[in-house]
Enzyme design. Structure first.
Site, mmCIF file in Angstrom:
data_model
loop_
_atom_site.group_PDB
_atom_site.id
_atom_site.type_symbol
_atom_site.label_atom_id
_atom_site.label_comp_id
_atom_site.label_asym_id
_atom_site.label_seq_id
_atom_site.Cartn_x
_atom_site.Cartn_y
_atom_site.Cartn_z
ATOM 1 C CG ASP A 196 -1.936 1.060 1.257
ATOM 2 O OD1 ASP A 196 -2.771 1.081 0.337
ATOM 3 O OD2 ASP A 196 -1.922 1.887 2.195
ATOM 4 C CD GLU B 247 16.145 -13.731 4.098
ATOM 5 O OE1 GLU B 247 15.303 -14.245 4.884
ATOM 6 O OE2 GLU B 247 16.766 -12.687 4.353
#
Length: 568
Positions: free
Chosen positions: A227, A281
């Site tokens: 957002d 990751e």
């Protein structure tokens, strides 16, 4: 009209294997936005919830989408419908629990649907413990440095630090009172007073959001919609916005748009490079999508360079009028801008912040300010018949384009904007901060209809609905549209099935010659697309008719209609 209603087969999501670079799922995905408050209510309290979403996921799989994006469901006082977060790592009780989220995620993945969650990093709720700690800690404390506190101007600091205005109306600064009762500094809130902006120049804030990302990634989410992705950093010194005399006052579109001091500052890109590394990751292809209201498209594309985010919403496309020359131009510009940085373009027509496109296209002005809303006193009210016809044609054009498409819940039903809401039921803070001068976004957030004869049209078994549904929703309900070849629902199902079958999401645009200027004519792979934006019928090219957004007239494509034809 022709339809291919083959239901896509489900294939469970497997995070263990990443696609080859350039073939990631999100590059061509159709992603369906769910606004949880208004999708499906399992508890009966009139507010949609996670269990309600889980129960309706098979209908979305049948529609033919690839992923769902969930608007915020975190703990929140709900002053801005969840975009005021008080705990980023828990579910608000009105939506359920973390166990309910896990069940939703598992069911979605079983159905082959990815799950994207909304993240709100520009600000939190004023109820968040971090902000309450900042208030209690006092001037000069590390806790205060998490947010944008500044001393006021004037002899006694009684004036705001600068002239910035809130996006929701009114001043962007609120003055606090210290614990001893004395007037204190002001804090910045680009949105509502209850949404204090973070200080993204503080490393502590960076680390908190790394932990939030990992919390949800560990929980198996497939990505994040971010957002206000362009708003985190503010220009050093927080300078006043330049006044534009011809605009009659302050405006975001100042004389040098690149210098709006709270939007699109260069340092914000370092945040997303950091987040990119966090997502890397994890196994599989996780995605970051930017809600960045940035112009021009070449600048918006900076958010999706290879080491930053993966997608950015194409608001330039959303705001383009139903005019052939403008459509061709924005399609070309979009593909060129995003391709230049190795990213796919995205395409979107509706979301929870703008007037639904089936109503925008029915406005005489095309809804010049689509985020302002439409209400009973609006001078320009939509022509519902024209709006739906153009809306269906615009969707058929959008879904033919290469890249990733975003759909907003209920648009597959052809839902119009609800403009008849009474003032006393409205909840959007924009309406109240502007003293009712701006209607805001409630009209596109009314709970959607599932069954024409059910309580609350199937939204809630109790018949409760946090915003009232109009009686006309009965004819838009999913159950009355299902199986009707002329319905908007079946148009969407057919378009999505054909899009997948013909690989349109990974194709390319070739403009076709020999058509009038008011016709958008293109070829994407094995499919010819003709969108008649003009006033006169267009002869139907030779070939198998795959899809038509509306009835044809004597073998011709009438005004405000789009067709797909198998190329010979």
């Amino acid at each position: 009209m022709p339809h291919n209603t083959t239901t896509p087969s489900a294939r469970a999501v497997d995070h263990s294997v990443a696609a080859e670079p350039g073939a990631e799922w999100w590059r061509s995905a159709v992603i369906y936005q769910i606004y949880p408050r208004s999708f499906a209510d399992a508890s009966g309290d009139g507010i949609g919830d996670l269990a309600g979403i889980t129960g309706r996921l098979p209908a979305l799989r049948e529609l033919g989408i690839d992923a769902v994006w969930l608007s915020p469901f975190f703990r929140s006082p709900q002053r801005d419908a969840g975009y005021d977060v008080s705990d980023y790592c828990d579910v608000d009780p009105i939506f359920g629990s973390l166990a309910d989220f896990d069940a939703l995620r598992d069911r979605a993945h079983e159905l082959g649907l990815r799950v994207i969650v909304d993240l709100v990093p520009n600000h939190c709720s004023s109820d968040h413990p971090w902000f309450q700690e900042a208030l209690a800690a006092g001037p000069g404390s590390p806790e205060r440095d998490r947010f944008m506190f500044r001393e006021g101007k004037g002899e006694h600091g009684e004036l705001p630090p600068n002239n910035w205005q809130s996006i929701f109306g009114g001043n962007a600064w609120t003055r606090i009172t210290e614990a001893d009762g004395t007037p204190g500094p002001w804090y910045l809130h680009i949105f509502d007073t209850s949404q204090p902006d973070f200080n993204w120049k503080n490393p502590w804030v960076w680390e908190q959001f790394r932990q939030i990302l990992r919390f949800w990634l560990d929980r198996g989410v497939d990505g994040f919609r971010v957002d206000v992705a362009h708003g985190l950093m503010k220009k050093e010194g927080l300078p006043d916005i330049v006044q534009v005399a011809e605009a009659g006052g302050l405006a975001d579109a100042i004389s040098a748009p690149d210098e709006v001091p709270y939007w699109a500052q260069p340092e914000v890109h370092e945040v997303y490079r950091d987040w990119h590394q966090v997502l890397a990751e994890y196994e599989g292809d996780r995605v970051l999508c930017a809600e960045a209201w940035v112009e021009p498209l070449a600048k918006a594309a900076l958010w999706v360079r290879p080491d930053e985010m993966h997608q950015a919403f194409n608001f330039s496309y959303l705001g383009t009028p139903w005019e052939a020359e403008r459509l061709r131009s924005v399609i070309d510009e979009s593909i060129a801008a995003f391709t230049a940085v190795g990213a796919p373009s995205t395409w979107v027509l509706s979301n929870h912040d703008v007037v639904r496109h089936t109503s925008r296209y029915g406005l005489g002005t095309y809804g010049a300010a689509p985020a302002s809303g439409i209400g009973p006193k609006s001078a320009d009210k939509p022509d519902d018949v024209l709006g739906l016809q153009r809306g269906r044609a615009a969707t058929a054009l959008m879904l033919s384009l290469p890249g990733s498409a975003y759909l907003y819940q209920g648009e597959e039903l052809g839902l119009p904007e609800v403009i008849e809401l009474d003032d006393h039921v409205r909840e959007d803070p924009t309406f109240y901060r502007t003293n009712g001068e701006v209607y805001g976004r409630d009209g596109c957030r009314v709970p959607i209809p599932w069954e024409t004869a059910g309580p609350a049209f199937g939204f809630s078994a109790s018949g409760e609905s946090w915003l009232p549904q109009p009686d006309r929703f009965a004819r838009f309900a999913r159950d009355v549209q299902q199986g009707d070849p002329a319905s908007t629902l079946e148009l969407y199902r057919a378009a999505l099935a054909l899009r997948a079958e013909h690989g349109l999401g990974t194709g390319s645009v070739q403009w076709l010659e020999g058509f009038a200027d008011d016709v958008v004519a293109l070829r994407n792979g094995t499919v010819i697309v003709i969108a008649n934006v003009g006033a006169h019928p267009v002869p139907l090219p030779a070939g198998e008719l795959l899809l038509a957004s509306g009835p044809l007239t004597d073998g011709a494509v009438p005004s405000d209609t789009t067709v797909w034809i198998a190329a010979s």
